[in-house]
Design an enzyme around this catalytic site. Sequence first.
Site, short mmCIF file in Angstrom:
data_model
loop_
_atom_site.label_atom_id
_atom_site.label_comp_id
_atom_site.label_asym_id
_atom_site.label_seq_id
_atom_site.Cartn_x
_atom_site.Cartn_y
_atom_site.Cartn_z
N PHE A 65 -29.42 29.28 -24.07
CA PHE A 65 -27.95 29.42 -24.17
C PHE A 65 -27.28 29.69 -22.82
CE2 PHE A 65 -29.67 31.90 -27.99
CZ PHE A 65 -30.03 30.75 -28.69
N HIS A 66 -27.72 29.00 -21.76
CA HIS A 66 -27.16 29.22 -20.43
C HIS A 66 -26.63 27.94 -19.80
CE1 HIS A 66 -30.11 32.89 -19.90
NE2 HIS A 66 -29.15 33.13 -20.78
N PRO A 67 -25.82 27.15 -20.48
CA PRO A 67 -25.32 25.91 -19.85
C PRO A 67 -24.34 26.21 -18.73
CG PRO A 67 -24.23 26.25 -21.96
CD PRO A 67 -25.30 27.30 -21.86
N HIS A 91 -31.23 26.85 -18.97
CA HIS A 91 -32.56 27.44 -18.99
C HIS A 91 -33.23 27.10 -20.33
CE1 HIS A 91 -31.14 30.62 -15.88
NE2 HIS A 91 -31.80 29.64 -15.29
#
Length: 541
Positions: free
Chosen positions: A474-476, A300
């Site tokens: 920070f949503h890998p 995101h």
Amino acid sequence: MSEQAQDFGTYDYVIAGAGSAGCLLANRLSADPNTRVLVLEAGGQDDWIWFHIPVGYLYAIGNPRADWMFETEAEPGLAGRRLAYPRGKVIGGSSAINAMIYMRGQAADYDGWRQLGLTGWGWDDVLPYFLRHEDHMAPPGEHHRAGGEWRVEHPRVRWEILDAIREAGATAGIAPIDDFNCGDNAGSSYFQVNQRAGRRWSAARGFLKPALKRPNLRLETGVEVERVTFDGRRATGLVFRRGAERFTVRAAGEVILATGAVGSPKLLQLSGVGDAAALRALDVPVVHELPGVGGNLQDHLQIRPVFKVSGVRTLNTDYANLVRRAGMALQYALFHTGPLTMAPSQLGMFARSSPDYATPNLQFHFQPLSLDKWGDGLHPFAAFTASVCNLRPTSRGRVGLASADPSAKPVIAPGYLSTDEDQRVAVDSLRLVRRIAAQAPLAKFRPQEFRPGPAAETDAELLQAAAELATTIFHPVGTCAMGAEGDPHAVLDARLRVRGLEGLRVIDASAMPRITSGNTNSPTLMIAEKGAAMVLEDARR
């Protein structure tokens, strides 16, 4: 460094990684006292105060004590910038430094997984696994339960500016709702947070530490896993090192990788599992060709417009005032309330960037603060940030090896804003931000757009602004994705087993075939809960 690997013994399950997924897996797989479980974690213990005071993310992100300090490649879609790519360097992983926001996503996300051929991953299938570990402050009912390990509470601080923004959202057509976690998150609400009585509630606190009392569970920190070992097509254990010493541990049952969307594909590739040509180019012996490893990276991307305001408190101005700063510390010390309990974002909104989307494709994170980037200081003026991200990006990136050296940082190339659709959504999202800020409930605070600034008006100018402002939220996910039989890019099957190999699973955020519509930490715990059940079911067969 010693070349001879020492024997570390045999365990039923060997887990690489004590992040969010690894903590839950350790708890569930060690519940049987006759089952021996080993967890290997490269980070350290969570023995630093800022891992526990919620506002500590301001000090943890960008700090090598808490963060692996990864960085992306230069991103063409972001004007050639390289982004910091924070990942938690501690037991609990990124749950020790993240936003603490409890978010499941939309029912349509999981129904979409099922429609890809992943039987058992629809909303009705996964909801029981969210509930299995939930300890929610709401009364138990269809959507929430109490008594589990994963604590969920309401925020313990309110800001007048955020109340006004919520009213402005309603005026703009984004209706207030009570709960984002019932399958349909359209609307605005205050985020629920993973805290207990004003302290961060990480996966280590909830799942790992209570289980470490069991004699059959062993945790080793400060160790680096180098590769998976194989006997033919079967995973037999792991090679890891501590300082100059190298060890080999065997798994009588299964090897489970839970090192996240960056770590798990890297570890598979170091073990010779991945794209054969790329591995040979780095002199990594190929064990099993699986070209999807490291691909399908989704994240995101947040665009962070900032608005100056006047006549209202924000964290910027409170923090700059030494008396108020001391008062915040005292309030927290006495009552565990106030600004030191803040998640990075308190108010959320889910909306559609255009009528083309059946469900919300945008998530707003409104914050009563502003800064240039996480890790920097707050601005010296009163302001709020209207962070907005595209929930379902069509851009795809990759995680790869820089070299065959396990200590080398991975190559991370997210491919942000590389599709026409993502570019269009970015422009539309900035226009929606402006529409919310222009509503009457905010007029008394005289919001003035500081970033990107009112000079950006055309689609091209707004896209350029997005390229210059946007950062990861920070949503890998997705780099070892599940997929149906016959999917040439699938790394895992629907039971999280690595395709073409035996005794090896990946159970973490990298398993997601498509990113969920919101913060990804609690969906990762759901995957771990469901994955642990699958491991135990298969062991009984």
